[in-house]
Design a protein around this motif. Structure first.
Motif, PDB file in Angstrom:
ATOM      1  N   GLU A  19      67.563  68.985  33.309  1.00 50.13           N
ATOM      2  CA  GLU A  19      66.827  69.628  32.225  1.00 50.13           C
ATOM      3  C   GLU A  19      65.536  68.871  31.883  1.00 50.13           C
ATOM      4  OE1 GLU A  19      69.428  69.863  28.904  1.00 50.13           O
ATOM      5  OE2 GLU A  19      69.313  67.725  28.444  1.00 50.13           O
ATOM      6  N   ASN A  20      65.446  67.615  32.306  1.00 46.90           N
ATOM      7  CA  ASN A  20      64.251  66.824  32.032  1.00 46.90           C
ATOM      8  C   ASN A  20      63.209  66.904  33.145  1.00 46.90           C
ATOM      9  OD1 ASN A  20      65.443  65.858  29.671  1.00 46.90           O
ATOM     10  ND2 ASN A  20      66.493  64.234  30.788  1.00 46.90           N
ATOM     11  N   ARG A  21      63.455  67.717  34.156  1.00 48.51           N
ATOM     12  CA  ARG A  21      62.578  67.682  35.326  1.00 48.51           C
ATOM     13  C   ARG A  21      61.266  68.433  35.126  1.00 48.51           C
ATOM     14  NH1 ARG A  21      65.497  69.725  40.316  1.00 48.51           N
ATOM     15  NH2 ARG A  21      65.036  67.975  41.650  1.00 48.51           N
ATOM     16  N   GLY A  22      61.238  69.457  34.270  1.00 39.12           N
ATOM     17  CA  GLY A  22      60.013  70.236  34.084  1.00 39.12           C
ATOM     18  C   GLY A  22      59.609  70.917  35.372  1.00 39.12           C
ATOM     19  N   ARG A  23      58.308  70.922  35.641  1.00 41.27           N
ATOM     20  CA  ARG A  23      57.819  71.523  36.889  1.00 41.27           C
ATOM     21  C   ARG A  23      57.944  70.513  38.022  1.00 41.27           C
ATOM     22  NH1 ARG A  23      52.342  74.759  36.725  1.00 41.27           N
ATOM     23  NH2 ARG A  23      53.411  76.001  38.280  1.00 41.27           N
ATOM     24  N   SER A  57      65.017  74.230  38.917  1.00 40.70           N
ATOM     25  CA  SER A  57      63.798  73.865  38.184  1.00 40.70           C
ATOM     26  C   SER A  57      62.651  74.768  38.622  1.00 40.70           C
ATOM     27  CB  SER A  57      63.431  72.399  38.443  1.00 40.70           C
ATOM     28  OG  SER A  57      64.447  71.543  37.986  1.00 40.70           O
ATOM     29  N   ARG A  58      61.553  74.713  37.869  1.00 47.31           N
ATOM     30  CA  ARG A  58      60.375  75.511  38.230  1.00 47.31           C
ATOM     31  C   ARG A  58      59.601  74.782  39.321  1.00 47.31           C
ATOM     32  NH1 ARG A  58      56.717  76.222  33.478  1.00 47.31           N
ATOM     33  NH2 ARG A  58      57.531  74.175  32.930  1.00 47.31           N
ATOM     34  N   SER A 120      49.753  68.698  37.027  1.00 43.13           N
ATOM     35  CA  SER A 120      50.249  70.043  37.350  1.00 43.13           C
ATOM     36  C   SER A 120      51.765  70.068  37.489  1.00 43.13           C
ATOM     37  CB  SER A 120      49.634  70.552  38.659  1.00 43.13           C
ATOM     38  OG  SER A 120      48.235  70.606  38.555  1.00 43.13           O
ATOM     39  N   TYR A 121      52.362  68.881  37.658  1.00 43.00           N
ATOM     40  CA  TYR A 121      53.822  68.825  37.803  1.00 43.00           C
ATOM     41  C   TYR A 121      54.383  67.663  36.979  1.00 43.00           C
ATOM     42  CZ  TYR A 121      53.010  65.024  41.209  1.00 43.00           C
ATOM     43  OH  TYR A 121      52.637  63.855  41.819  1.00 43.00           O
ATOM     44  N   ASP A 122      55.680  67.757  36.662  1.00 42.80           N
ATOM     45  CA  ASP A 122      56.342  66.730  35.852  1.00 42.80           C
ATOM     46  C   ASP A 122      57.217  65.810  36.694  1.00 42.80           C
ATOM     47  OD1 ASP A 122      55.510  67.900  33.214  1.00 42.80           O
ATOM     48  OD2 ASP A 122      56.655  69.591  34.003  1.00 42.80           O
ATOM     49  N   THR A 123      57.805  66.382  37.744  1.00 40.84           N
ATOM     50  CA  THR A 123      58.685  65.612  38.621  1.00 40.84           C
ATOM     51  C   THR A 123      58.244  65.774  40.070  1.00 40.84           C
ATOM     52  OG1 THR A 123      60.601  65.848  37.150  1.00 40.84           O
ATOM     53  CG2 THR A 123      61.072  65.328  39.442  1.00 40.84           C
ATOM     54  N   ARG A 146      57.792  61.775  36.786  1.00 38.65           N
ATOM     55  CA  ARG A 146      59.120  61.282  37.142  1.00 38.65           C
ATOM     56  C   ARG A 146      59.270  61.466  38.649  1.00 38.65           C
ATOM     57  NH1 ARG A 146      64.054  63.401  37.615  1.00 38.65           N
ATOM     58  NH2 ARG A 146      65.821  62.273  36.762  1.00 38.65           N
TER      59      ARG A 146
END
Length: 202
Positions: A19-23, A57-58, A120-123, A146
């Protein structure tokens, strides 16, 4: 026993981790993955791989980096399939080395793309065990990304694991990403919307 628990992320449920991964952006070192699959004695199903790595994830984009032999029609067919099934293929011509072997190093391309897309991305999910990428992983993590590293433990540099937020051993997920052996292979043309083409052998 204790180490095994640490590696398995057992302090968190899979849902909490995801749930913490984001995009998510996926960066796959093609030759590294190929040799890891050889070591494991499996054939990678790239549709399954994409699903397993994205895990709900997205997905921003999935990059596949590989050296290419322009004369290898089978490889050209495989890369065309990859482009049509969710992968952005970044390729480089193989260079002949003095010992007769051919190689293409795409570390710089992977590092540049990881940095260029920050924001543009979180993970970032990096499928490689190459320690040369540790500096890039460290750099993007300082920018708030991440990083998950996915590779075969015996082929993975400690320096890469040390800078990653999470490490996943390919050996632990091989059942999820391997091609299931077929008794008989029959070619099915693509018919209808939403069906994925049969993946050719890499």
């Amino acid at each position: 026993m204790f180490n095994h628990h640490l590696e398995g992320d057992s302090a968190f449920t899979p849902e909490q981790v995801l749930e913490n991964r984001g995009r998510v952006a996926i960066f796959i070192d093609g030759s590294n993955l190929f040799y890891a699959a050889l070591q494991l004695g499996i054939e990678i199903d790239y549709t399954k791989l994409l699903c397993r790595l994205t895990a709900g994830s997205r997905l921003l984009r999935s990059f596949f980096y590989t050296g290419v032999d322009r004369t290898n029609e089978k490889q050209q067919g495989f890369l065309l399939w990859m482009r049509r099934n969710g992968y952005r293929v970044i390729s480089k011509d193989l260079v002949q080395l003095p010992d007769g072997s051919k190689k293409a190093n795409l570390d710089v391309e992977i590092a540049v793309d990881m940095m260029a897309l920050v924001g543009s991305y979180d993970t970032a999910i990096l499928v490689s065990g190459d320690g040369d990428l540790a500096y890039a992983v460290d750099a993007v993590s300082y920018r708030g990304v991440r990083v998950e590293v996915v590779s075969l433990r015996s082929m993975t540099s400690d320096s890469l694991i040390n800078v990653a937020d999470r490490y996943i051993d390919l050996d632990n997920i091989k059942e999820d990403i391997q091609k299931t052996p077929r008794q008989s292979y029959t070619y099915r043309p693509l018919s209808g919307i939403g069906l994925v083409e049969e993946q050719p052998d890499a």
